[in-house]
Scaffold this active site. Structure first.
Site, mmCIF file in Angstrom:
data_model
loop_
_atom_site.group_PDB
_atom_site.id
_atom_site.type_symbol
_atom_site.label_atom_id
_atom_site.label_comp_id
_atom_site.label_asym_id
_atom_site.label_seq_id
_atom_site.Cartn_x
_atom_site.Cartn_y
_atom_site.Cartn_z
ATOM 1 N N LEU A 1 0.848 -1.188 0.000
ATOM 2 C CA LEU A 1 0.000 0.000 0.000
ATOM 3 C C LEU A 1 0.885 1.239 0.000
ATOM 4 O O LEU A 1 2.083 1.161 0.284
ATOM 5 C CB LEU A 1 -0.912 0.006 1.225
ATOM 6 N N SER A 2 0.292 2.384 -0.270
ATOM 7 C CA SER A 2 1.103 3.596 -0.281
ATOM 8 C C SER A 2 1.737 3.828 1.084
ATOM 9 O O SER A 2 2.870 4.302 1.177
ATOM 10 C CB SER A 2 0.281 4.812 -0.703
ATOM 11 N N GLU A 3 1.004 3.507 2.176
ATOM 12 C CA GLU A 3 1.573 3.559 3.518
ATOM 13 C C GLU A 3 1.004 2.458 4.402
ATOM 14 O O GLU A 3 -0.146 2.047 4.246
ATOM 15 C CB GLU A 3 1.307 4.915 4.202
ATOM 16 N N THR A 4 1.859 2.021 5.320
ATOM 17 C CA THR A 4 1.489 1.098 6.388
ATOM 18 C C THR A 4 1.999 1.716 7.680
ATOM 19 O O THR A 4 3.111 2.236 7.721
ATOM 20 C CB THR A 4 2.136 -0.283 6.178
ATOM 21 N N HIS A 49 -3.084 10.884 5.340
ATOM 22 C CA HIS A 49 -4.100 9.837 5.505
ATOM 23 C C HIS A 49 -3.655 8.774 6.514
ATOM 24 O O HIS A 49 -4.497 8.255 7.262
ATOM 25 C CB HIS A 49 -4.534 9.266 4.136
#
Length: 278
Positions: A45-48, A77
């Site tokens: 994902l774009s961030e974790t 986000h």
């Protein structure tokens, strides 16, 4: 190997699958840097993010934010999504506002009836783009230089720069050349036409990442954009930004400037809840 509480949430959308997904691991203090980075690569994902015990007395919790490639000091986000998960896991703030500790410092978060909002961090870099950077961005977006109404650095940690186009249609028509803007984080905004586009939002936003993909809905970019657009008189103190349209999402970012600061808000929906073995 141990297992940890885990949620995957959708941020800046009240309905699952409409915003920007985030993976959150709860109580991750036992994990080391390599394990966190490996899990972030795996989720892709774009961030974790990883929720930890705070190190600062004023903070309610600490978060570490990873992309598949690197750790970030701050991101929007992930801030709202991590707070949503912390509250769902039984977190109780010390005060009226929730205080998140991250590598960029302390971030204040407010709870509303249907959304969370974080206080926009100060810009680390602002001001006009250098001519060479402007030319590279225009080329990467496939635009003539005169199509860029204005441009500015809006870096509050991740390194965003932003350009303003004349309309929502111009923003949605972009087909960026990611090779031409490799290594840059480029945000683009354009005003909605109330008669043609409706009243649901006032600006359309797109975010092209340094990793070569488009981010669905981006809190850090919208925080930087708001400081620039409101500060320069282009946007009113309160507005809604639409983002994710080009990717089939319907993200909504609520921007509000008041006497306490600039707040970036949005709804969060839980999509997956369980445990993860790491």
């Amino acid at each position: 190997m141990a297992d940890f509480p885990f949620q995957q949430v959708d941020v800046f959308s009240s309905q699952p699958l409409g915003g920007n997904p985030l993976a959150v691991v709860v109580g991750a203090d036992a994990l080391d840097d390599a394990q966190m980075a490996a899990f972030a690569r795996w989720t892709n994902l774009s961030e974790t993010t990883f929720l930890l015990q705070p190190r600062v007395a004023e903070a309610d919790y600490r978060v570490r934010i990873f992309t598949p490639l690197q750790e970030l000091p701050f991101a929007g986000h992930p801030t709202l999504g991590s707070c949503h998960v912390w509250l769902a896991a039984g977190g109780r703030p010390k005060g009226e506002e929730i205080v998140q500790e991250c590598a960029a410092g302390l971030v204040r978060i407010r709870r509303g009836s249907d959304r969370l909002a974080f206080a926009a961090p100060p810009l680390r870099r602002a001001g006009p783009l250098e001519p060479a950077v402007m030319a590279r961005v225009a080329e990467g977006l496939g635009l003539a230089p005169e199509a860029l109404v204005d441009a500015n650095w809006v870096d509050n940690g991740p390194g965003w720069l932003a350009v303003l186009l004349r309309s929502r249609d111009a923003v949605l028509a972009l087909r960026p050349d990611f090779a031409a803007i490799a290594g840059m984080r480029v945000g683009v905004a354009g005003p909605w036409d109330r008669e043609k586009d409706g009243h649901d939002a006032q600006f359309e936003v797109r975010a092209f990442t340094a990793a070569g993909f488009e981010d669905p809905v981006t809190g850090s970019l919208n925080a930087g954009l708001a400081q620039w657009l409101i500060g320069s008189g282009i946007a009113p103190p309160t507005y809604i930004a639409s983002q994710g349209t080009a990717l089939g999402r319907n993200g909504r970012v609520h921007v509000m400037q008041d006497g306490t600061g600039l707040w970036i808000g949005g709804a969060v929906a839980t999509c997956i809840s369980g445990r993860v073995a790491l």
